[in-house]
Design an enzyme around this catalytic site. Structure first.
Site, short mmCIF file in Angstrom:
data_model
loop_
_atom_site.label_atom_id
_atom_site.label_comp_id
_atom_site.label_asym_id
_atom_site.label_seq_id
_atom_site.Cartn_x
_atom_site.Cartn_y
_atom_site.Cartn_z
N HIS A 170 43.12 19.83 0.23
CA HIS A 170 42.76 20.34 -0.98
C HIS A 170 41.81 21.74 -1.12
CE1 HIS A 170 38.29 18.83 -1.48
NE2 HIS A 170 38.73 17.91 -0.71
N ASP A 192 34.00 21.15 2.60
CA ASP A 192 34.91 19.94 1.89
C ASP A 192 35.63 20.92 0.66
OD1 ASP A 192 36.24 17.88 0.44
OD2 ASP A 192 34.26 16.95 -0.08
N ASP A 243 41.30 16.46 5.46
CA ASP A 243 39.97 16.50 4.69
C ASP A 243 38.82 16.51 5.63
OD1 ASP A 243 38.12 16.28 2.49
OD2 ASP A 243 39.70 15.63 1.43
N HIS A 302 29.32 17.95 0.45
CA HIS A 302 28.98 17.99 -1.33
C HIS A 302 27.59 18.96 -1.21
CE1 HIS A 302 32.01 15.74 -3.32
NE2 HIS A 302 32.92 16.23 -2.37
N GLU A 343 41.48 18.00 -6.46
CA GLU A 343 41.30 16.93 -5.94
C GLU A 343 39.95 16.31 -6.25
OE1 GLU A 343 39.80 14.37 -2.30
OE2 GLU A 343 38.79 16.25 -3.45
N GLU A 344 39.03 16.99 -6.36
CA GLU A 344 37.68 16.65 -6.66
C GLU A 344 37.48 16.03 -8.08
OE1 GLU A 344 35.45 16.22 -4.49
OE2 GLU A 344 35.58 17.93 -2.94
#
Length: 340
Positions: free
Chosen positions: A60, A172, A224, A315, A201-202
């Site tokens: 992603h 990420d 990922d 994140h 994706e998130e």
């Protein structure tokens, strides 16, 4: 790979606004694949055609971020969160608001601790009590630069550290994007390989769902990152993956509510690792999930798995990973695909 990793990390790509990342991937893969396409939702699909089975590599492109929600009469900006972000991480960050006429710098502020009551100082300031200050003097002044609905990314440097480690924002999943690009550059196989940079994706695995439906591959892997728990405050049982230990092969995520890796995919990856003497880390996770969850439930079902690069502080704007793990992940995937 180092320079590409830096470019991918610094690129802006909040969910739904992944164009800059997509352009980098397209330019890197030009001449290395047979076809590069962009679908209706914004996924990039790079195809290396072959006569054997087909495998989809999904990474992603989007990152967590913010979006302009309201501009008050004094020119201060209220925002909404896009993706899973801890309010604790947001406060006092510098940001870029990506307006129609280009990015605008701002800082995230709140009530100063000097004016907080004792009980307030003990609590995490929530994002609805924060604002972005771009130096505007009025709503009209701010609206010349930004608009409601503009995406917002965090302003953070990319830095190389000792022992092949590096830190930056959006690892990420720009790490997964890097792995996907490098595999497509190197692999020489009979299989047809689809390298897909997925969108959103998130916020719901959206691009993976639509691209997998279109491609309907024989098997798929989500590329990922996973939590590296090798730092203070974490127990090994909570997050066993560590930096420099090699790629993590995820057997289950979200306690089985996400993906339970297909036995054939599991055996294929682990046998390759054993025969090629590539270190791997095995993970059963109760935490989040990946694009593989959407992919494996597409059409009549697609055998799928997840290969992740261990990463600390996911994140946040200071995520950390090791280039050694990235190289081992690329090696594993290239060798595995060449066995098909």
């Amino acid at each position: 790979m180092k320079e590409l990793m830096k470019r991918l990390s610094l690129a802006s790509g909040v969910s739904g606004f992944e164009g800059e990342v997509r352009d980098i991937i397209a330019s890197e893969l030009e001449g290395h694949v047979d076809r590069i396409e962009e679908d209706r939702l914004g996924n990039i699909i790079a195809t290396r055609s072959g006569s054997g089975p087909s495998v989809m590599l999904a990474a992603h492109m989007d990152e967590i971020g913010l979006m302009v929600r309201h501009i008050d009469k004094k020119g201060f900006i209220r925002f909404s969160k896009i993706g899973g972000i801890s309010d604790q991480m947001i406060l006092n960050q510098a940001v870029w608001i990506h307006g129609e006429n280009g990015p605008v710098m701002g800082v995230i502020g709140s009530k100063p601790p000097h004016r907080m009551k004792a009980a307030e100082r003990k609590k995490v300031t929530t994002h609805d009590n924060m604002f972005i200050d771009i130096g505007a003097e009025s709503r009209e002044d701010a609206e010349e630069l930004v608009s409601v609905g503009d995406p917002v990314t965090f302003h953070a440097p990319y830095s190389e550290l000792p022992n092949s480690r590096f830190t930056g924002k959006a690892l990420d999943n720009r790490i997964g994007c890097l792995v996907m690009v490098e595999v497509l550059k190197r692999v020489d196989a009979d299989a047809t390989v689809y390298g897909v940079g997925t969108v959103q994706e998130e916020v719901g695995l959206k691009g993976a769902r639509t691209s997998a439906f279109r491609l309907n591959p024989d098997m798929a892997l989500a590329l990922d990152v996973t939590i590296a728990g090798d730092h203070p405050g974490m127990k090994e049982e909570e997050a066993p993956a560590k930096l420099d230990g090699g790629p993590a092969v995820i057997l289950t995520d979200a306690g089985g509510r996400g993906i339970i890796t297909h036995p054939g995919v599991k055996d294929w990856l682990l046998e390759t690792a054993r025969e090629e003497d590539i270190p791997v880390q095995i993970e059963v996770s109760e935490g989040g999930t990946t694009d593989a969850t959407a992919i494996h439930l597409t059409r009549e079902g697609i055998p799928a798995g997840v290969v992740s690069v261990p990463t600390r502080y996911i994140h946040t704007t200071v995520s950390m990973a090791s280039m050694k793990d990235i190289k081992m992940t690329v090696d594993l995937l290239v060798k595995a695909i060449e066995r098909l």
